[in-house]
Scaffold this active site. Structure first.
Site, PDB file in Angstrom:
ATOM      1  N   SER A  15       1.060  -1.356  -0.007  1.00 62.59           N
ATOM      2  CA  SER A  15       0.069  -0.056  -0.063  1.00 62.59           C
ATOM      3  C   SER A  15       0.861   1.246   0.005  1.00 62.59           C
ATOM      4  O   SER A  15       1.795   1.409  -0.847  1.00 62.59           O
ATOM      5  CB  SER A  15      -1.006   0.144   1.104  1.00 62.59           C
ATOM      6  OG  SER A  15      -2.003   0.895   1.012  1.00 62.59           O
ATOM      7  N   HIS A  42      -2.590  -1.240  -3.463  1.00 60.40           N
ATOM      8  CA  HIS A  42      -3.750  -0.271  -3.486  1.00 60.40           C
ATOM      9  C   HIS A  42      -3.570   0.764  -4.505  1.00 60.40           C
ATOM     10  O   HIS A  42      -2.605   1.452  -4.376  1.00 60.40           O
ATOM     11  CB  HIS A  42      -4.007   0.169  -2.167  1.00 60.40           C
ATOM     12  CG  HIS A  42      -4.445  -0.769  -1.018  1.00 60.40           C
ATOM     13  ND1 HIS A  42      -4.212  -0.568   0.166  1.00 60.40           N
ATOM     14  CD2 HIS A  42      -4.959  -1.875  -1.026  1.00 60.40           C
ATOM     15  CE1 HIS A  42      -4.663  -1.573   1.219  1.00 60.40           C
ATOM     16  NE2 HIS A  42      -5.065  -2.507   0.139  1.00 60.40           N
ATOM     17  N   ASP A 134      -5.303  -3.998   5.727  1.00 53.67           N
ATOM     18  CA  ASP A 134      -5.441  -4.724   4.809  1.00 53.67           C
ATOM     19  C   ASP A 134      -4.217  -5.675   4.691  1.00 53.67           C
ATOM     20  O   ASP A 134      -3.015  -5.226   4.626  1.00 53.67           O
ATOM     21  CB  ASP A 134      -5.920  -4.161   3.269  1.00 53.67           C
ATOM     22  CG  ASP A 134      -6.213  -5.078   2.382  1.00 53.67           C
ATOM     23  OD1 ASP A 134      -6.781  -6.195   2.800  1.00 53.67           O
ATOM     24  OD2 ASP A 134      -5.957  -4.608   1.354  1.00 53.67           O
TER      25      ASP A 134
END
Length: 149
Positions: A15, A42, A134
């Site tokens: 991310s 992401h 996540d």
């Protein structure tokens, strides 16, 4: 060969700060790697991503955008596309626009969980970067199904 000890599926999540970390990772992978690498980062669905071209310039292995129904091949890096979850199902890639998980689509947890359930002890899970959670539940799923993380 005892296939229960073979680790040939590497799932990677990134991310915030992920482009640099992924660049270093793919540059270090040998071209003859006897595994496939699946990457979720992401990405904003509102802007075009250059991640595939950035990683292609660093990698010694082919880097491809994941396509649904494509079988897994050793020596290849598969990237999740913007606004699409990447999963493994029946030894092939699955790409969907399912609901967001952990506020993200693509979600790291979705990939890790599907790899764990489908391929269990063959899986290695790697979280490279990020600021939120996540990937946490997905990495536990990998470990719970006999994989490494």
């Amino acid at each position: 060969m005892n296939t229960t000890n073979v680790k040939d599926i590497v799932v990677v999540g990134a991310s915030a700060g992920g482009v640099e970390a992924l660049s270093v990772l793919v540059a270090s992978l040998p071209s003859h790697l006897r595994a496939c690498v699946l990457i979720v980062m992401h990405l904003s669905p509102h802007y075009p991503s250059e991640l595939d071209s950035i990683l292609r310039s660093k990698a010694t292995m082919p880097v491809v955008a994941a396509r649904g129904g494509e079988p897994l091949h050793h020596g290849r890096i598969y990237l999740a596309r913007s606004d699409r979850h990447l999963m493994i199902s029946d030894g092939a890639l699955r790409v969907t626009r399912g609901p967001r998980e952990c506020r993200a689509r693509p979600s790291i947890d979705v990939l890790f969980r599907s790899a764990a359930v489908t391929l269990g002890p063959r899986v290695i899970g790697v979280i490279l970067s990020g600021a939120l959670d996540d990937g946490t539940a997905g990495l536990w799923a990998v470990k719970d199904h006999g994989g490494d993380g």
